[in-house]
Design an enzyme around this catalytic site. Sequence first.
Site: not given
Ligand code: CA
Length: 300
Positions: A15, A97, A99, A204
């Site tokens: 990520e 959490r 991100n 995303d």
């Molecule tokens: Ca992401």
Amino acid sequence: MSVEVVQENVGFLLEGPHWDDVTNTLLYVDIVGNTIYRYDPSSGQSKSVNIGETVGAAVPTASGRTLASGASRVGFVDWESGDFETVASLDLPPFTRFNDSKCDPVGRYWTGTMGYEVTASGAELPAKTKRGCLYRLDGGNKLSTHVQNVTISNGLAWTADHSTMYYIDSFSFAVDAFDYDIKTGDISNRRRVITIPESAGFPDGMCIDSEDMLWVAVFGAGSVNRYNPRTGELLRTVNLPVTIITSCCWGGAGLDELYVTTAKVSLTEEQLKTQDKAGSLFRVTGLGVKGVKGQPYQDA
Ligand code: CA
């Protein structure tokens, strides 16, 4: 156009790619592998540091350090020892959490949270509950809250004139825009600018190009999509050989290479057999588009 693997099978949930134009390297993370990577295209190698807890994102700072979001705190990471110098921490709800995170055009750090669930096999999956928020760190040691009731806080991008911030709450299947006050960092006037069909997966991470068009990684769809946020129109689809696409950023000396992170998370054993490049770092070249440089955190 060419799609290539530049770091093969690095981790489980890659990520947060960020091109550091001071060192000409790419920062990225494996969130559930607790690891920050720095890929150097000139050597083809990645350096790594394990911080001992999930790492949502990491960005370089103006003074040359690395700022990261750990599980429930934000701080500076020492690449040699893995030590985490906490700047601000939060009392997050269980199974929540940090991100995706990114700096605005003057170096304020925006960092979001998400709810997750743990399966019987121990895998972490995103939860649709709205336990997440979007926070901002302005150079001190306080995280201020700016968006609440978020499912998975993800992509962030700012227009070239700094007047608009784009934001993805993944399970809204959309990109929203806010008016952005670059003097204060305050956001207002939230509205929907792009909707993404649920069957295609969920939006995303994202980045913006020099024409203010958005490049959205679609988790589950195997693609990065270019959208016009002024009309909501899908302009272009770039397909990759894996389905879990998590984020993208512009890099290279000309900012004309698109780095794309991918993951194994949520793939079945069967799917993993046919997607042996899942969890790799990809680079897409020859797109004919120039990007915008990532911003470091203003810590000095
Ligand atoms: Ca992401």
